[in-house]
Write a protein that holds these residues in place. Structure first.
Motif, short mmCIF file in Angstrom:
data_model
loop_
_atom_site.label_atom_id
_atom_site.label_comp_id
_atom_site.label_asym_id
_atom_site.label_seq_id
_atom_site.Cartn_x
_atom_site.Cartn_y
_atom_site.Cartn_z
N TYR A 868 0.83 -1.21 0.00
CA TYR A 868 0.00 0.00 0.00
C TYR A 868 0.87 1.26 0.00
O TYR A 868 0.61 2.22 -0.74
CB TYR A 868 -0.91 -0.02 1.22
N VAL A 929 -10.56 -3.01 1.10
CA VAL A 929 -9.31 -2.85 1.85
C VAL A 929 -8.24 -2.24 0.97
O VAL A 929 -7.55 -1.28 1.37
CB VAL A 929 -8.85 -4.23 2.39
N ARG A 930 -8.08 -2.75 -0.24
CA ARG A 930 -7.02 -2.26 -1.12
C ARG A 930 -7.21 -0.80 -1.50
O ARG A 930 -6.24 -0.07 -1.70
CB ARG A 930 -6.97 -3.10 -2.41
N ALA A 932 -8.55 1.70 0.27
CA ALA A 932 -8.72 2.63 1.38
C ALA A 932 -8.03 3.95 1.04
O ALA A 932 -6.96 3.99 0.44
CB ALA A 932 -8.13 2.04 2.66
N PHE A 938 -6.56 2.19 5.94
CA PHE A 938 -6.09 0.92 5.38
C PHE A 938 -5.63 -0.02 6.50
O PHE A 938 -5.95 -1.21 6.49
CB PHE A 938 -4.94 1.17 4.40
N ARG A 941 -8.75 -1.45 8.30
CA ARG A 941 -9.48 -2.45 7.52
C ARG A 941 -8.64 -3.72 7.32
O ARG A 941 -9.17 -4.83 7.36
CB ARG A 941 -9.85 -1.86 6.15
N LEU A 942 -7.34 -3.55 7.12
CA LEU A 942 -6.47 -4.70 6.92
C LEU A 942 -6.42 -5.56 8.18
O LEU A 942 -6.50 -6.80 8.10
CB LEU A 942 -5.07 -4.23 6.55
#
Length: 953
Positions: A868, A929-930, A932, A938, A941-942
């Motif tokens: 990310y 998630v990806r 965010a 992120f 959520r991850l």
């Protein structure tokens, strides 16, 4: 770390007053404690109250795991201890607690089954006194063993002090064991001094036996700490082994003083273009106000130290109650008053325990992000203090250390012989940094709040106090910084460094100077100035792409982990392609200390693009620097620093990176891959079976690097330079043979930036090292579980255990489940220590209740986080280059979902490569998630996604 209500603002070291006494009475006490675990704070207070020099304890009932932590609680601040625990059985145990300025050497005379003992000798002029504390369990026949022991020590020592619980009724003249003991003592010329009952049932069990020493004032007192009484005695020795009263100078500061300082401080600001004059004016104004509201007071003090938590009002009040109850009991001799005294003692013990827990809890909470302070805190709670030998605390030794450190650097520099110059061409720079931008009060305030609160002895104001009164000092500090920028001058008063010698390892001989490294401490205002320069210089370097792409040391978004991921990924992909990789780890000797100022200024001007006032500022910053060595209350003369960047400074690491800029160009010209982390350089090549050309190129590159470093006054340490070969085992041997023919000796295992790498890259050795280190710290934390709160215990576990599980765990991608399971055992053990879960209970519900991700998911979290960051400009370019976004050739449902291309690999080495594993983990995440929008979102959520995957599947 001092508590918030500490009244001491400035503490000027004690001046020792020579004693005219030729004899001094050392105060001793002997007590059978009948378990120390619930009496540690009472023993601590007992030693301080009676002003003892030695305290001998028997029946400590301690074991190896918890013994040190309890004995540290028993020992006042300026005391140390030695102890022995009973082997393979509960109960027993002996220890001696003594002042830490008394030099002792622990001795052993073998193991005796009939009794336990701890012994040490104390040096006195040309002779020595042997101290021994003994505990003999009841109903043991020990005369033969005791006679054998005395035959050893009486031939080697003329002066003996043997004390402890012998469990022999020496007051009963017809007792067979008493007769045997007295006969043995008479045979060896020993004298037993205790003549009163030492047990509440009326027998003399605790003895003091001596030879060749002067014992006086032997008293037996019931102190209500156990069913045994305490035996007090004095021993006269010469000369005085403890430091006597001294003179201290202090300023007393409290909240009122802070308010007065802010009201009274005024600065005269006439037009001033000289930064040294401005700093002198600032210093003079600050000291004038301090002298008015908190003048330096001089008073005589003794050498006794008091634990900081003992100064609380509740502790002092309860201590008074204890003394009151004790006086009443001593006067009336009634049992009821004795019971009341014991109850008050228990209350005092609980209050001490609570205040101590609060004290360390505050340290842990305030320093949860400072691993160094946390480590020293846990070390204080679990290990006896390590102090410098008394003979090192002198001005002459400080001067000796100062000259030693200077000669060491000059010796390295003089040994470097400049040879043929290796040509390197500076890149073309279109922009130059000619001056620094003036700052505002907001910038200075942010800088100061972000810096550590450490104080240097050269600071006029302690850092914490400066931060508390910053609003009244801010205009003057802003003017000070801006004048420094305008004139291109660094103040002379801030160019002095304080060096404190630190023993490299506790096992090394403390009398050998080469076993010490200097720890630097710089004035706080100098750090403020450096930090502002650092911010502006870093912005310029990033904007103009000055940094070496493969230099990861001390750069934003770079770390040892990203550097190692890059190198190991290249090696794994080469192995996947059937190639062999040769990695060379270059080591430099005292690299920061030998940097040549002239060459560094040349780098700044020609390679970076700094000129004008900005270049003059760096020239002023580097030149005319000095340092002195401080040990205890003593300091050395000042010595000039003719080379090197200041260790411990903010600008030092960044300037070293710029000094090393031509090295990357030199390595690139040889078509060799490389990666730098500050002064750690890794160079590596790959080759196919039967190919030796890349190895020859690598050797030629090493020769050129060595020549370049000599021309730049850097010394390559050939003894610590290491080589390792990776790849298929059948192909490695031919490469190793070729390297050996070139006088190069490859190793099967090397340590690279804190990670142990082996030729198979299975990281088994690294996992073993993590396991060993983590369990060591977990064991220490378990020892203090009873004296810290659960939140503080969890902070310590994260600081010492979780941090080790997470360090460079991006390298563990694709490893076998068996390898990762070893790390999971560590986390399981940490959870059991924190929650007191039994070893047979299932651990998954415990981990889930703590909201801890298992180790496998922690690795996936780190990997996905790095992906990310690489998409959002928060990761090194070399990480972003590994990851290829998936772009289908035609419109598909997967278009625009932010997926990665999963590279094709042939074997397990390719599957373990970071780019392969990262792509698989990233693609397995949900699109929400990806995509965010922020890093915080992120992460949240991850973690939720991985938590669900770990515990609900």
């Amino acid at each position: 770390m001092k508590p918030s209500n500490q009244r001491t603002l400035i503490h000027i070291p004690c001046k020792k007053i020579p004693s005219t006494q030729t004899q001094i009475n050392l105060k001793h006490a002997v007590l059978n404690a009948r378990s120390l675990k619930n009496k540690s704070f009472l023993i601590n207070s007992f030693i301080s109250s009676y002003n003892l020099d030695f305290m001998f304890l028997t029946e400590t009932w301690l074991d190896k795991n918890t013994g040190n932590a309890v004995l540290i609680e028993c020992s006042p601040s300026n005391f140390n201890f030695v102890s022995e625990t009973r082997q393979n059985q509960r109960g027993g145990g002996v220890c001696a607690i003594f002042r830490d300025n008394i030099v002792i050497h622990k001795l052993s005379f073998g193991v005796f089954l009939s009794f336990e003992y701890v012994s040490f000798k104390m040096e006195i002029k040309q002779s020595s006194i042997l101290y021994m504390t003994i505990y003999k369990p009841p109903q043991n026949c020990f005369i033969e063993d005791f006679t054998e022991l005395l035959s050893f020590i009486c031939t080697d020592f003329d002066c003996l002090v043997i004390s402890g619980d012998f469990n022999v009724h020496v007051d009963v003249t017809n007792d067979r064991h008493a007769k045997e003991l007295n006969a043995v003592l008479e045979m060896f010329g020993l004298t037993q001094h205790v003549s009163e009952a030492t047990h509440n049932k009326g027998h003399t069990l605790d003895l003091v036996i001596t030879k060749g020493v002067n014992i006086s004032n032997v008293n037996v007192v019931d102190v209500a700490l156990s069913d045994h009484f305490c035996v007090f005695f004095d021993l006269s020795v010469a000369p005085k082994p403890v430091v006597g009263p001294g003179v201290i100078q202090r300023r007393h500061i409290n909240d009122t003083t802070r308010t007065q300082f802010m009201e009274m401080i005024r600065f005269e600001n006439p037009p001033c273009s000289n930064v040294d004059n401005l700093l002198d004016s600032y210093t003079s104004s600050v000291l004038n106000v301090l002298d008015t509201i908190a003048p330096v007071k001089v008073k005589m003090v003794n050498n006794r130290q008091k634990a900081p938590w003992r100064s609380e009002d509740s502790v002092r009040a309860q201590k008074r109650e204890c003394r009151k109850a004790e006086r009443k009991w001593r006067k009336s001799k009634l049992q009821v008053h004795c019971e009341i005294y014991k109850e008050v003692l228990c209350e005092f013990n609980q209050i001490l325990r609570g205040e101590r827990e609060k004290y360390f809890s505050k340290i842990i909470a305030n320093c949860r992000n400072n691993s160094r302070v946390l480590f020293s805190t846990v070390n204080r709670l679990t290990n006896p203090p390590v102090s410098l030998p008394l003979e090192l605390i002198s001005t002459s030794k400080c001067n000796e250390f100062a000259i030693f450190f200077y000669d060491k650097v000059q010796g390295i520099k003089n040994a470097i012989i400049s040879t043929t110059q290796i040509p390197t061409l500076p890149p073309t720079r279109h922009l130059e940094l000619t001056h620094f931008t003036p700052v505002t009060g907001k910038t200075i305030e942010e800088v100061i709040s972000g810096l550590s609160s450490c104080t240097c002895c050269l600071d006029e104001l302690p850092t914490r106090f400066l931060k508390s009164v910053l609003t009244s000092l801010l205009p003057q500090l802003v003017q000070f910084v801006n004048i420094s920028f305008e004139t291109g001058a660094f103040p002379k008063a801030l160019k002095t460094v304080v060096n404190k010698p630190l023993l490299k390892k506790s096992s090394l001989d403390p009398k050998v100077l080469n076993n010490y490294r200097p720890i630097s401490n710089l004035p706080f205002l100098g750090k403020v100035l450096e930090k502002v320069i650092y911010q502006q210089l870093t912005y310029f370097l990033l904007s103009n792409n000055v940094f070496d792409t493969f230099q990861s040391g001390f750069r934003p978004h770079h770390s040892t982990e990203t550097a190692l991921i890059k190198v190991t990924n290249d090696i794994r992909m080469n192995t996947n392609a059937g190639k062999v990789s040769v990695l060379v780890l270059l080591d430099l000797s005292a690299a920061f200390d030998t940097v040549d100022h002239g060459i560094l200024l040349h780098r700044l001007e020609n390679w970076v693009g700094i000129s004008g006032t900005a270049l003059n500022w760096f020239k002023s910053y580097l030149e005319d620097r000095t340092y002195f060595v401080e040990i205890g209350n003593c300091v050395s003369d000042k010595i000039s620093m003719t080379c090197g960047v200041p260790q411990g400074s903010i600008l030092g690491p960044l300037l070293f990176n710029l000094y090393m800029l031509p090295l990357g160009q030199l390595i690139n010209s040889n078509n060799v891959s490389y990666h730098n982390y500050a002064d750690d350089t890794q160079i590596y090549v790959s080759l196919t079976a039967g190919e030796h050309g890349p190895v020859d190129t690598l050797c030629h590159c090493i020769e050129q690097i060595s020549l370049w470093m000599q021309n730049n006054f850097l010394q390559l340490n050939s003894d610590k330079t290491e080589i390792i070969v990776f790849g298929p085992q059948t192909q490695r041997q031919s490469v190793i043979s070729h390297l050996e023919s070139l006088a190069l000796k490859p190793k099967n295992q090397v340590r690279n930036l804190g990670v142990i790498m082996d030729s198979d890259l299975n990281l088994n050795s690294h996992i073993k090292a993590i396991t060993s280190s983590a369990f060591y710290h977990l064991k220490n934390i378990a020892k203090i579980r009873g004296i810290v709160s659960k939140p503080d215990l969890e902070r310590l576990i994260h600081a010492f255990v979780s941090s080790r599980l997470d360090y460079c765990n991006g390298l563990l991608t694709g490893l076998s489940k068996r390898a990762v399971r070893q790390l999971q055992y560590i986390q399981n053990a940490a959870a059991r220590v924190l929650t007191k879960t039994r070893k047979y209970d299932h651990i998954s519900p415990v981990l889930r209740s703590l909201h801890w991700l298992p180790v496998t998911q922690r690795i996936e979290f780190k990997t996905a986080l790095l992906v990310y960051k690489s998409f959002h400009g928060l990761a090194p370019k070399y990480i972003s280059d590994m990851l290829e976004p998936y772009e289908p050739s035609r419109a598909l449902r997967t278009s625009g979902r932010g997926l990665l291309v999963v590279p094709r690999v042939n074997n397990k080495h390719g599957e373990a490569a970071f780019q392969f594993h990262a792509a698989k983990i990233w693609n397995s995440l949900h699109e929400d998630v990806r995509q965010a929008s922020t890093l915080t979102m992120f992460k949240s959520r991850l973690k939720t996604a991985l938590f669900t995957r770990a515990y609900e599947n």
